[in-house]
Design a protein around this motif. Sequence first.
Motif, PDB file in Angstrom:
ATOM      1  N   VAL A 174       0.864  -1.182   0.000  1.00  0.00           N
ATOM      2  CA  VAL A 174       0.000   0.000   0.000  1.00  0.00           C
ATOM      3  C   VAL A 174       0.898   1.228   0.000  1.00  0.00           C
ATOM      4  O   VAL A 174       1.932   1.234   0.666  1.00  0.00           O
ATOM      5  CB  VAL A 174      -0.893   0.037   1.268  1.00  0.00           C
ATOM      6  CG1 VAL A 174      -1.799   1.259   1.246  1.00  0.00           C
ATOM      7  CG2 VAL A 174      -1.716  -1.226   1.395  1.00  0.00           C
ATOM      8  N   LYS A 192      -6.211  -3.141   6.073  1.00  0.00           N
ATOM      9  CA  LYS A 192      -7.659  -3.436   6.079  1.00  0.00           C
ATOM     10  C   LYS A 192      -8.329  -2.943   4.797  1.00  0.00           C
ATOM     11  O   LYS A 192      -9.147  -3.631   4.201  1.00  0.00           O
ATOM     12  CB  LYS A 192      -8.320  -2.764   7.289  1.00  0.00           C
ATOM     13  CG  LYS A 192      -8.336  -3.664   8.523  1.00  0.00           C
ATOM     14  CD  LYS A 192      -8.774  -2.901   9.759  1.00  0.00           C
ATOM     15  CE  LYS A 192     -10.233  -2.469   9.723  1.00  0.00           C
ATOM     16  NZ  LYS A 192     -10.589  -1.616  10.880  1.00  0.00           N
ATOM     17  N   GLU A 193      -7.959  -1.714   4.405  1.00  0.00           N
ATOM     18  CA  GLU A 193      -8.567  -1.152   3.194  1.00  0.00           C
ATOM     19  C   GLU A 193      -8.171  -1.945   1.950  1.00  0.00           C
ATOM     20  O   GLU A 193      -8.992  -2.168   1.057  1.00  0.00           O
ATOM     21  CB  GLU A 193      -8.186   0.329   3.051  1.00  0.00           C
ATOM     22  CG  GLU A 193      -9.126   1.212   3.845  1.00  0.00           C
ATOM     23  CD  GLU A 193      -8.601   2.616   4.059  1.00  0.00           C
ATOM     24  OE1 GLU A 193      -7.705   3.044   3.298  1.00  0.00           O
ATOM     25  OE2 GLU A 193      -9.078   3.287   5.003  1.00  0.00           O
ATOM     26  N   LYS A 194      -6.930  -2.369   1.917  1.00  0.00           N
ATOM     27  CA  LYS A 194      -6.456  -3.161   0.777  1.00  0.00           C
ATOM     28  C   LYS A 194      -7.233  -4.487   0.708  1.00  0.00           C
ATOM     29  O   LYS A 194      -7.691  -4.890  -0.359  1.00  0.00           O
ATOM     30  CB  LYS A 194      -4.954  -3.443   0.915  1.00  0.00           C
ATOM     31  CG  LYS A 194      -4.379  -4.211  -0.264  1.00  0.00           C
ATOM     32  CD  LYS A 194      -2.931  -4.590  -0.043  1.00  0.00           C
ATOM     33  CE  LYS A 194      -2.825  -5.797   0.871  1.00  0.00           C
ATOM     34  NZ  LYS A 194      -1.444  -6.326   0.984  1.00  0.00           N
ATOM     35  N   ASN A 195      -7.390  -5.109   1.877  1.00  0.00           N
ATOM     36  CA  ASN A 195      -8.110  -6.384   1.918  1.00  0.00           C
ATOM     37  C   ASN A 195      -9.561  -6.219   1.488  1.00  0.00           C
ATOM     38  O   ASN A 195     -10.137  -7.084   0.842  1.00  0.00           O
ATOM     39  CB  ASN A 195      -8.041  -7.005   3.318  1.00  0.00           C
ATOM     40  CG  ASN A 195      -6.620  -7.448   3.649  1.00  0.00           C
ATOM     41  OD1 ASN A 195      -5.781  -7.578   2.757  1.00  0.00           O
ATOM     42  ND2 ASN A 195      -6.349  -7.670   4.926  1.00  0.00           N
ATOM     43  N   LYS A 196     -10.152  -5.093   1.886  1.00  0.00           N
ATOM     44  CA  LYS A 196     -11.542  -4.814   1.517  1.00  0.00           C
ATOM     45  C   LYS A 196     -11.662  -4.705  -0.003  1.00  0.00           C
ATOM     46  O   LYS A 196     -12.559  -5.241  -0.610  1.00  0.00           O
ATOM     47  CB  LYS A 196     -11.985  -3.494   2.187  1.00  0.00           C
ATOM     48  CG  LYS A 196     -13.412  -3.576   2.754  1.00  0.00           C
ATOM     49  CD  LYS A 196     -13.847  -2.237   3.332  1.00  0.00           C
ATOM     50  CE  LYS A 196     -13.502  -2.118   4.808  1.00  0.00           C
ATOM     51  NZ  LYS A 196     -13.733  -0.743   5.314  1.00  0.00           N
ATOM     52  N   LYS A 197     -10.700  -3.967  -0.593  1.00  0.00           N
ATOM     53  CA  LYS A 197     -10.702  -3.763  -2.045  1.00  0.00           C
ATOM     54  C   LYS A 197     -10.530  -5.094  -2.791  1.00  0.00           C
ATOM     55  O   LYS A 197     -11.144  -5.320  -3.820  1.00  0.00           O
ATOM     56  CB  LYS A 197      -9.559  -2.814  -2.436  1.00  0.00           C
ATOM     57  CG  LYS A 197     -10.053  -1.428  -2.819  1.00  0.00           C
ATOM     58  CD  LYS A 197      -8.899  -0.609  -3.348  1.00  0.00           C
ATOM     59  CE  LYS A 197      -8.803   0.730  -2.612  1.00  0.00           C
ATOM     60  NZ  LYS A 197      -7.525   1.395  -2.809  1.00  0.00           N
ATOM     61  N   ASN A 198      -9.651  -5.922  -2.259  1.00  0.00           N
ATOM     62  CA  ASN A 198      -9.334  -7.175  -2.940  1.00  0.00           C
ATOM     63  C   ASN A 198     -10.457  -8.200  -2.859  1.00  0.00           C
ATOM     64  O   ASN A 198     -10.433  -9.202  -3.555  1.00  0.00           O
ATOM     65  CB  ASN A 198      -8.041  -7.782  -2.369  1.00  0.00           C
ATOM     66  CG  ASN A 198      -6.840  -6.915  -2.755  1.00  0.00           C
ATOM     67  OD1 ASN A 198      -6.971  -6.009  -3.588  1.00  0.00           O
ATOM     68  ND2 ASN A 198      -5.712  -7.173  -2.151  1.00  0.00           N
ATOM     69  N   LYS A 199     -11.409  -7.962  -1.955  1.00  0.00           N
ATOM     70  CA  LYS A 199     -12.485  -8.939  -1.779  1.00  0.00           C
ATOM     71  C   LYS A 199     -13.468  -8.930  -2.935  1.00  0.00           C
ATOM     72  O   LYS A 199     -13.688  -7.932  -3.567  1.00  0.00           O
ATOM     73  CB  LYS A 199     -13.220  -8.668  -0.449  1.00  0.00           C
ATOM     74  CG  LYS A 199     -12.743  -9.671   0.599  1.00  0.00           C
ATOM     75  CD  LYS A 199     -13.394  -9.411   1.953  1.00  0.00           C
ATOM     76  CE  LYS A 199     -12.576 -10.118   3.027  1.00  0.00           C
ATOM     77  NZ  LYS A 199     -12.919  -9.669   4.355  1.00  0.00           N
TER      78      LYS A 199
END
Lengths: 290, 792
Positions: B768, B785-792
């Motif tokens: 990130v 957390k934001e990266k994981n949210k985007k990748n979902k």
Amino acid sequence: MKNFEFIKAPDVKAALALLDKEKDHAYLVAGSTNAMVDIRAGKVNDRTLIGIRDIDALSGIKFSRGKITIGAGTTISEIANSALLAKKAPALFQAANDFADPTTRNSATIGGNIANASPAADTAPPLLALKAEVIIAKKGSKRRVPMEDFFLGVNKTVLEKDELILAVEFSANPHSAFYKVGLRNAMAISVVTAAASVRKDRDGKITDVAIALGSVAPKPVRAYNAEKAVLGKKLDDKVIADLMKAVAKDISPIDDVRASAEYRKDVAPVIVKRVLCKSCGICANEGGTK
Amino acid sequence: MTITEKKNFRLVGNRVPRHDAIAKARGEQLYSDDWVMPNMLYGKVLRSKYPSAILKGIDTSKAKALPGVHAVLTWEDVPLNQEVTKFGQMRDVGGGFEGLYKVLAHGKIRSKAEPIALVAAETQELAEEACKLIEVDYEVTEGVYDPREALKDGAYLVSSEDDTNRIMDTMIRMGDVDSAWDKCDLIVENDFYATPHDHAYLETESGMAWIDENGVITMRVGTQVLEHYRTIANVMKMPHTKIRNMGVPMGGGFGGKEDITVETFLCLLTAATRRPVKMVWSREESIECHSKRHPEYLHYKTGVTKDGHVVAQEVNIVLDGGSYTYCTPWVQMYSTMNGAGCYHFPNSRCTSVSAFTNNTFSSANRGFGATQTNFSYDRQMDIIAKKLGMSPYEFRRMNVLRNGDPQHTGFVPQGHVALTELLDVVWEKLNEVPKVDYLPDGRKFGRGIACAQMGYGRLCFLHDNSRVALRLELDGTVTLRAGVPDLGGGQGSVLAQIAAEEFGLPIEDVHPYVMDTHLTPLCGTTTATRQLYMSGNACIEACKPLKAALARKAAEIIKATWWPVTTEAGYEWEPDIANIEGQLEFHDRKIYYAPDPQKCVDFKTVVAHISNEGGELFNEGQFNAPAVEVPDLSDIKGQILPDMTYTCHGVDVAVDEETGEYEILRLIAAIDCGKAINRNSCEGQVEGGAIYNLGWVREDLHWENGITKANNFSTYLIPTAVDAPDVETILLESRGGIGPYGAKGVGEPADNSICPATVNALSDAVGVEFFCTNVKPEDVLKAIKEKNKKNK
């Protein structure tokens, strides 16, 4: 203007007599690591400081019939260097080693740390997790208070003005652990702390558990919901997930200069998982998820 | 190149113990706070209750009536309450560079640091009590706390003396940016934010003043700028000769003691009471009331070709100057100069603007405007390298400045440009440890590199100079006098080392007497990484005529003692005195005839001969830096700084992806110091700079609408000993500097490229990008957390 009297109490009896006489005016000091800061900030003034640092009877770590008794005047250094505690109460041992810095540890006492009742007091979560009792005296009487009833709020405890902590006492438990998240490696006021102790049966089922957290509520708290999630169970991925979910119900963190409430909410379940796994002898994978 | 050629060093380059090392190790060194005098009073400043207000009135009567209080002063008691800020420069440059220095509040209150009144009392506590009794009538105003807001039409006006919040505009350009975008395959735009940063020295601002037997107001105050005595005299409406500062070694400066701190307050109080007065700021007062590193908002637009060549860059910078001008224009020059970074852009444009706000004023902080841009351009380079699929090392190496490349003002630096060597050595060192994805303990691994340039010596249009005085004693020792403020970097000691090297004496034979405005030649400020460069060169200048006289006398003595020599074969060749003189060497307390070292004479014998004959045994030497005219600020061209120092840093980090906590595993610090004079001091600067700049990544003042919430060391968290990684220091010695023996300045350049290298490593670890200098565990976890949210 700063205005103080300082009286050094030679023994417990003298200290209790002074407390009885001075009442509201009395202000106990042992290591003075909190008192000095509060005096400088003007929060404490016009008091009689009663020095209890040199009372031998208040100091020392004793082990007898499975019970550990730590005198209130025992310094954090003594705890941090105790081979006995390293083995029989690793949660408290670890907390003492993560406490402030070596010079502060040489002065600060365990009694002072809990009497000050900071939500971030480092020895509070391990004492809660070890289900300790606080032994309290006043002139002519003694009483025992379970650790979980001791704290009332920020800087508030059940201690009366004329009372003195003699010791804390708990059953030894090698299956206990502590974890601190701070913003640096020394002299850091905790962002979140967690401690746990467990007992398991032969099948690995958890028969007794206590989990406690610091810096996530107005006082150090027991995580009863988290405990419920694991009691009577064997630790597996599902139970750990339930445990982490349950932590949210046990805490009410706030934003402050060190971290946001959101961060504390994110991190508290993670470190509860880690201390519980460590207490159970499972590799906690402290570094992360992978 | 002005390298002083000297081959066989005996002291220079060694790990020489400083003259004050023993006293400091034993705790015997006296600092500003250690001095007391009989009959001494304690001074205290009442600061504003609000960051933004209009001062309607002050009632001091109750405070004055308190027994034991000897003076309560407000702006009306200051002989000259408004003066122009100077920073020891020898030349008035006026224009946008010199702002208002207001001693005590009058009119609009611009920040919470604003001093309202001064008290002198018998005790510290009485002085504090008196401050509480001063009744101040404030009309609280809204204020403005973001420079971008302050620059808008209709914004709240911070000052009652100016009709705008705008402090200065500057621009530097090269090539033609606007038409160059078409030649770019990739254009990347990002906004960066550089946070305010405190100096956090151990010693808070402190000192004392008294009136001596000749009516001179005399101070013992540790300051980076002794020359402030002139401004202080102006404020007191006294001749410059009647104010003296017997400077005291500082317990850290880092730029925070570049502005006037306690000096005017002490002089006013001692003049009003005719008694010695001492003043020591509390930690809270220090953090709330001294300057900060400029918060800067930086916009970068960078264009490159797909094979990785940089083509064009446009940079826009907004600086938060805070409540008063102080060093803002100078810092802004450094930011603008370094906007495009240490890369060879054929087309670049950097514009900058600074503005007043109701925050604590911004001024000098180690790195002085270079660090903010350095963070931004070297983050930007990292981001672009990733987009191009190139290694951060290859991409940088392809584009860094090399010898002969012009700066963005068109000026080609004289000194050696070591960026490629530095990148090579750091990258190689980093890769001695293979890069992994995850560590065995489960933490994510990240690696980052960054490089930087920063000038040493002051802005050339200030016409900077320095002087050092020497006196040869009859026992062969040397007294060195220099007005060089020592902030712990060994500024005094290194001059003794240079003089000892030149005269061939052990260092203990040279006694440095430093920083006394009445007794030492003025050396200029200990700022701008200039003392070794300027005063080191001045010291060599001071040695030259004395060495010449010594050599002449020694030649006579040697000739008288040993020539002519009769041998069986006749006469040995007999050199003339001039020939001997030219072949003399100074070492081991002797002067030797180099072709035949058996022929020598004691240093002190030569001194005795000169003394007997009435010769001069003293000299004061001056060194002048290159001087230019003040540039056109709307199109800055040519030489702005004497020369540049280059750095490169490599960082490995381990990130706990569940908590965001991270650890610096390795920190490699490489610098071309030209020539290390005192190796200990040089490495000390590089290591100290690394930890100082690393601290910037985590330290947070928690400013909220002009209030500094982290105003002590339990909330403003600087790295402790157990937070500081081992710094692997690499000193390159190109001899390509313009300081003594080819040295370059290191103090401030050493505070560059660590912060971007660290944040680059964090970005590498978690995948990130971060755009703020300040990255706390909380920010890391949020990004994950934001990266994981985007990748979902």
